[in-house]
Design an enzyme around this catalytic site. Sequence first.
Site, PDB file in Angstrom:
ATOM      1  N   CYS A 283       0.865  -1.180   0.000  1.00  0.00           N
ATOM      2  CA  CYS A 283       0.000   0.000   0.000  1.00  0.00           C
ATOM      3  C   CYS A 283       0.901   1.229   0.000  1.00  0.00           C
ATOM      4  CB  CYS A 283      -0.874  -0.025   1.252  1.00  0.00           C
ATOM      5  SG  CYS A 283      -1.881   1.438   1.469  1.00  0.00           S
TER       6      CYS A 283
ATOM      7  N   CYS B  57      -0.929   3.765  -6.468  1.00  0.00           N
ATOM      8  CA  CYS B  57      -1.836   3.094  -5.532  1.00  0.00           C
ATOM      9  C   CYS B  57      -2.020   1.692  -6.078  1.00  0.00           C
ATOM     10  CB  CYS B  57      -3.177   3.824  -5.463  1.00  0.00           C
ATOM     11  SG  CYS B  57      -4.482   2.878  -4.624  1.00  0.00           S
TER      12      CYS B  57
HETATM   13  N1  DGL Z   1      -3.983   0.443  -2.123  1.00  0.00           N
HETATM   14  C1  DGL Z   1      -3.566   1.545  -1.360  1.00  0.00           C
HETATM   15  C2  DGL Z   1      -2.371   2.286  -1.938  1.00  0.00           C
HETATM   16  O1  DGL Z   1      -1.552   1.680  -2.596  1.00  0.00           O
HETATM   17  C3  DGL Z   1      -4.545   2.428  -0.642  1.00  0.00           C
HETATM   18  C4  DGL Z   1      -5.891   2.662  -1.112  1.00  0.00           C
HETATM   19  C5  DGL Z   1      -6.691   3.318   0.009  1.00  0.00           C
HETATM   20  O2  DGL Z   1      -6.969   2.630   0.982  1.00  0.00           O
HETATM   21  O3  DGL Z   1      -7.019   4.507  -0.099  1.00  0.00           O
HETATM   22  O4  DGL Z   1      -2.205   3.448  -1.728  1.00  0.00           O
END
Ligand code: DGL
Length: 261
Positions: free
Chosen positions: A70, A179
Amino acid sequence: MRIGVFDSGLGGLSTWLACTRYLPDAEYFFFADTVNAPYGDRSAVEVQAFTEDAYRRFLQLDVDALVIACNTATSAAAAPLRQYASMPIIGIEPAIKVALQESRGEVLLLATELTVRGAKLDKLLQLCDPERRVRALACPGWMEIIEGQQADWRERASEYWQEKIAAHARNATALVLGCTHYCWLRDEISVWSAGNAIFDGNDGVARQLYRLLLRREPPAAASHTDLLTLHFAASADADQKMAAAQRLLQGAGVRARILPF
Ligand code: DGL
């Protein structure tokens, strides 16, 4: 070898897939913190607390390394966590460096609000973008469409692109998916952006994980032919999320057995 992988939701499965190309025989434990998602709309302090909670979960599972799949949690929480963590913490960050190396014009970074506002991105840009070629665009709401996995999620994601991103992408020559959720739209984004080069941090994370665990340079990535196994947990709607994960992987042509833990 036991490896923990953590995200706010299903986005981090794209990072997990990259890891299995280098370490196919490891045992993977994926935790999606769906009750607190989206992280991108939270404060850094909140995301730091969620990440520390997740870390404690993985501590009990006795994993050899933790991948923060993430960008938002890496930006807000990886550095403080590394100060006391008893296992290697591998974070993911937007693949800006490589995008700047491999393209000439403007680079459009798509990420969550918190990642775009974060000091970590600021530092990274100061370090590797002296010509100021990178433009960062926060995409609030896009993650939820991908995470929701409703029957029409791809159409809705496409509408979002047209309404909120297309105009910004017009002048770019490269796109960075900052993301992990957006990585599930990589093929579509390539079409929508008329063949712009697209970069994400997944492969870099997988290679770094390999280096840290095996203390040598990784070989070339293998393709997915065998059935993969993933141990899966989510902090809300676990059964529904498990089914959505299965569909998402199937849609990507990946054969996977997902087991709850
Ligand atoms: N998948 C996550 C990222 O890479 C976060 C998405 C979220 O929870 O806002 O930033």
